[in-house]
Enzyme design. Structure first.
Site, PDB file in Angstrom:
ATOM      1  N   ARG A  88     -24.744  13.228 124.200  1.00 18.91           N
ATOM      2  CA  ARG A  88     -23.396  12.777 124.573  1.00 18.91           C
ATOM      3  C   ARG A  88     -23.432  11.537 125.466  1.00 18.91           C
ATOM      4  NH1 ARG A  88     -19.068  15.941 123.410  1.00 18.91           N
ATOM      5  NH2 ARG A  88     -19.605  17.818 122.294  1.00 18.91           N
ATOM      6  N   ARG A 116     -17.471   9.660 126.627  1.00 16.59           N
ATOM      7  CA  ARG A 116     -17.305  10.494 127.809  1.00 16.59           C
ATOM      8  C   ARG A 116     -17.340   9.763 129.139  1.00 16.59           C
ATOM      9  NH1 ARG A 116     -19.629  16.517 127.403  1.00 16.59           N
ATOM     10  NH2 ARG A 116     -17.937  17.274 126.112  1.00 16.59           N
ATOM     11  N   ARG A 146     -11.443   3.421 123.375  1.00 19.36           N
ATOM     12  CA  ARG A 146     -10.762   4.543 122.728  1.00 19.36           C
ATOM     13  C   ARG A 146      -9.251   4.527 122.934  1.00 19.36           C
ATOM     14  NH1 ARG A 146     -12.206   9.619 122.014  1.00 19.36           N
ATOM     15  NH2 ARG A 146     -10.003   9.753 121.508  1.00 19.36           N
ATOM     16  N   ASP A 166     -18.844  13.104 115.268  1.00 21.63           N
ATOM     17  CA  ASP A 166     -18.673  14.460 115.796  1.00 21.63           C
ATOM     18  C   ASP A 166     -19.120  15.443 114.737  1.00 21.63           C
ATOM     19  OD1 ASP A 166     -17.396  16.009 118.198  1.00 21.63           O
ATOM     20  OD2 ASP A 166     -16.819  17.088 116.392  1.00 21.63           O
ATOM     21  N   TYR A 188     -16.579  27.103 114.644  1.00 22.67           N
ATOM     22  CA  TYR A 188     -15.303  26.376 114.735  1.00 22.67           C
ATOM     23  C   TYR A 188     -14.367  26.746 113.590  1.00 22.67           C
ATOM     24  CZ  TYR A 188     -17.095  23.666 118.597  1.00 22.67           C
ATOM     25  OH  TYR A 188     -17.575  23.317 119.822  1.00 22.67           O
TER      26      TYR A 188
HETATM   27  O1  1CP Z   1     -23.913  12.303 121.773  1.00 26.63           O
HETATM   28  C1  1CP Z   1     -23.120  11.354 121.651  1.00 26.63           C
HETATM   29  O2  1CP Z   1     -22.961  10.573 122.567  1.00 26.63           O
HETATM   30  C2  1CP Z   1     -22.446  11.115 120.309  1.00 26.63           C
HETATM   31  C3  1CP Z   1     -21.173  11.682 120.227  1.00 26.63           C
HETATM   32  C4  1CP Z   1     -20.913  13.137 119.947  1.00 26.63           C
HETATM   33  C5  1CP Z   1     -21.765  14.198 119.569  1.00 26.63           C
HETATM   34  C6  1CP Z   1     -23.259  14.201 119.401  1.00 26.63           C
HETATM   35  C7  1CP Z   1     -19.614  13.631 119.981  1.00 26.63           C
HETATM   36  C8  1CP Z   1     -18.432  12.835 120.329  1.00 26.63           C
HETATM   37  N1  1CP Z   1     -19.644  14.936 119.570  1.00 26.63           N
HETATM   38  C9  1CP Z   1     -20.941  15.309 119.334  1.00 26.63           C
HETATM   39  C10 1CP Z   1     -21.440  16.592 118.840  1.00 26.63           C
HETATM   40  C11 1CP Z   1     -20.644  17.797 119.100  1.00 26.63           C
HETATM   41  N2  1CP Z   1     -19.298  17.977 118.967  1.00 26.63           N
HETATM   42  C12 1CP Z   1     -21.203  19.047 119.425  1.00 26.63           C
HETATM   43  C13 1CP Z   1     -22.672  19.286 119.556  1.00 26.63           C
HETATM   44  C14 1CP Z   1     -23.152  18.773 120.864  1.00 26.63           C
HETATM   45  C15 1CP Z   1     -22.907  19.660 122.041  1.00 26.63           C
HETATM   46  O3  1CP Z   1     -23.304  20.833 121.985  1.00 26.63           O
HETATM   47  O4  1CP Z   1     -22.366  19.157 123.017  1.00 26.63           O
HETATM   48  C16 1CP Z   1     -20.182  19.973 119.553  1.00 26.63           C
HETATM   49  C17 1CP Z   1     -20.310  21.440 119.908  1.00 26.63           C
HETATM   50  C18 1CP Z   1     -18.979  19.294 119.263  1.00 26.63           C
HETATM   51  C19 1CP Z   1     -17.625  19.868 119.220  1.00 26.63           C
HETATM   52  C20 1CP Z   1     -16.732  19.136 120.140  1.00 26.63           C
HETATM   53  N3  1CP Z   1     -16.175  17.917 119.836  1.00 26.63           N
HETATM   54  C21 1CP Z   1     -16.344  19.489 121.448  1.00 26.63           C
HETATM   55  C22 1CP Z   1     -16.790  20.746 122.188  1.00 26.63           C
HETATM   56  C23 1CP Z   1     -15.694  21.766 122.202  1.00 26.63           C
HETATM   57  C24 1CP Z   1     -16.217  23.135 122.624  1.00 26.63           C
HETATM   58  O5  1CP Z   1     -16.379  24.004 121.750  1.00 26.63           O
HETATM   59  O6  1CP Z   1     -16.462  23.348 123.833  1.00 26.63           O
HETATM   60  C25 1CP Z   1     -15.509  18.472 121.925  1.00 26.63           C
HETATM   61  C26 1CP Z   1     -14.820  18.397 123.249  1.00 26.63           C
HETATM   62  C27 1CP Z   1     -15.419  17.480 120.899  1.00 26.63           C
HETATM   63  C28 1CP Z   1     -14.699  16.186 120.943  1.00 26.63           C
HETATM   64  C29 1CP Z   1     -15.574  15.022 121.156  1.00 26.63           C
HETATM   65  N4  1CP Z   1     -16.717  14.716 120.406  1.00 26.63           N
HETATM   66  C30 1CP Z   1     -17.256  13.540 120.872  1.00 26.63           C
HETATM   67  C31 1CP Z   1     -16.413  13.066 121.929  1.00 26.63           C
HETATM   68  C32 1CP Z   1     -16.635  11.772 122.695  1.00 26.63           C
HETATM   69  C33 1CP Z   1     -15.384  14.003 122.094  1.00 26.63           C
HETATM   70  C34 1CP Z   1     -14.207  13.925 123.062  1.00 26.63           C
HETATM   71  C35 1CP Z   1     -13.088  13.240 122.364  1.00 26.63           C
HETATM   72  C36 1CP Z   1     -11.788  13.280 123.084  1.00 26.63           C
HETATM   73  O7  1CP Z   1     -11.704  13.789 124.191  1.00 26.63           O
HETATM   74  O8  1CP Z   1     -10.818  12.772 122.500  1.00 26.63           O
END
Ligand code: 1CP
Length: 385
Positions: free
Chosen positions: A64, A68, A77, A113, A188
């Protein structure tokens, strides 16, 4: 056998028959060698560590890292929905490059994502700010399998374009492609959104194992196709995120999940494969056996323990607690040093956090970590305690 902490990097490298300053004289099997893996990033510290070869310094990147915590990300964004941003190659390219420029990390992770491939095959879902992925109609019955057709490259032309742009821009810095593993994607789909206990998911898994296997089979097909698109466009490694699989005991993981993840990993064996989950201390061995070259470890298990659990023939990635970067600098320096020492127990170590960067992390704290890791155990910056 001496404790890992008693051994210096030089000692370990000479044990491996390699020269400390690094020259490729490693006797171990070469590992994945596709066209992608042989590109300009082939000799990078990151890919060398994944292949368990000698490295000039311990490579570091952060899960991530893109998005963020970065103000320049938030600015880009503004006015762009998350899933729209993921489908816009210029934005994906820029967001992926931002942390590489700012931190000087050893690898880029593709900005996307885990739910992007599901959206691409037609699943009605959204990423809700502050919540995460939300699925309009959660998966309930065999009829829902029809909503999960195979993914083809034509479904995701923007991924191919963004990866190609990035590989050209990144030069010798490797690009890591990624996807969600079948279990985590199923969570999910079945829960309809983020979940703490994965109760509906487990109810389906234990209550209707045949439907569960069909669901995971569909998801494995989609995930593998999504990873193949990234590798075929030039990504030089992949990470399979099974973020929530730590909710399962090992026996159930082996029977009900790992064969599907193994099929995905087998399909991208031409590049190094990282396999990661949170709270997976009890699953580390099996996650390695599923076909990973590198096993990601969260912060709960010391790396030397993880190495014992995983067994030989695999590198490890991790595992600084993502909250630690909120601690005073001298504490961070001490913990980075401890992690580097622990990592010496492994045949290859990619430094990372134990899970993703937390949203309110100070980017300068991550920059500090990169500097400490690159300075290594001999560096003055690492004399933190
Ligand atoms: O790593 C990076 O910098 C690349 C970006 C990336 C990655 C690898 C994003 C962007 N998402 C992910 C993978 C991802 N998405 C995972 C696996 C990684 C981990 O375990 O952290 C998971 C579980 C998700 C699902 C997801 N997408 C969540 C988690 C929700 C939960 O169940 O707690 C969230 C908050 C997102 C949204 C998301 N994905 C990425 C960003 C920058 C965001 C936030 C977007 C926003 O706030 O609008």
């Amino acid at each position: 056998m001496p404790r890992a902490s008693d051994r210096t990097r030089e000692a370990r490298q000479s044990e491996r028959g390699t020269i400390a300053g690094m020259t490729p004289v490693d006797a171990r099997p070469a590992g994945p060698t596709s066209a992608a893996a042989r590109g300009p990033a082939h000799d990078s510290a990151f890919l060398r560590a994944c292949r368990r070869e000698a490295v000039p310094h311990t490579p570091v990147w952060f899960m991530r890292q893109a998005g963020r915590a970065l103000p320049e990300y938030r600015k880009l964004r503004e006015g762009n929905e998350m899933l729209d941003a993921c489908a816009t190659p210029d934005l994906v390219t820029e967001i992926t490059l931002q942390p590489v420029r700012r931190y000087g990390v050893d690898a880029a992770i593709f900005f996307s994502d885990i739910v992007v491939p599901l959206k691409a095959v037609g699943v009605d879902l959204d990423i809700v700010p502050g919540v995460g992925p939300v699925v309009a109609q959660p998966f309930r019955s065999a009829a829902d399998l029809d909503r999960l057709p195979a993914l083809t490259p034509a479904d995701v032309p923007y991924i191919t374009e963004a990866v190609r742009n990035l590989v050209a821009e990144l030069g010798s810095t490797p690009l890591i492609g990624f996807a969600g593993a079948p279990f985590t994607l199923a969570s999910y789909l079945v829960e309809g959104g983020p979940s703490k206990n994965h109760a509906a998911t487990k109810a389906l898994m234990y209550g209707d194992p045949a439907l569960w296997q069909s669901l995971l089979d569909r998801l494995a097909t989609i995930t593998l196709a999504f990873l193949r698109v990234q590798v075929d466009a030039g990504a030089s490694a992949v990470q399979l995120f099974d973020s929530w699989v730590g909710a399962l005991p090992a026996a159930d993981y082996r029977e009900l999940v790992s064969p599907h993840s193994a099929r995905v990993l087998a399909g991208v064996s031409d590049v190094p494969r990282i396999h990661f989950g949170v709270g997976t201390g009890e699953l580390l061995h099996d996650m390695g056996q599923a076909g990973a070259d590198v096993v990601g470890v969260d912060w709960r298990v010391p790396l030397s323990d993880a190495v014992r659990r995983i067994g030989p023939g695999r590198a490890v990635q991790g595992n600084l607690d993502p909250t630690l970067v909120f601690a005073p600098r001298e504490v961070v320096a001490r913990k980075v040093r401890e992690t580097l020492i622990e990592g010496q127990a492994a045949e290859g170590h990619v430094f990372n956090l134990g899970h993703g960067v937390l949203p309110d992390t100070d980017p300068d704290a991550l920059l500090h970590v990169v500097e400490l890791v690159h300075a290594g155990l001999e560096g003055p910056a690492a004399e933190g305690g």
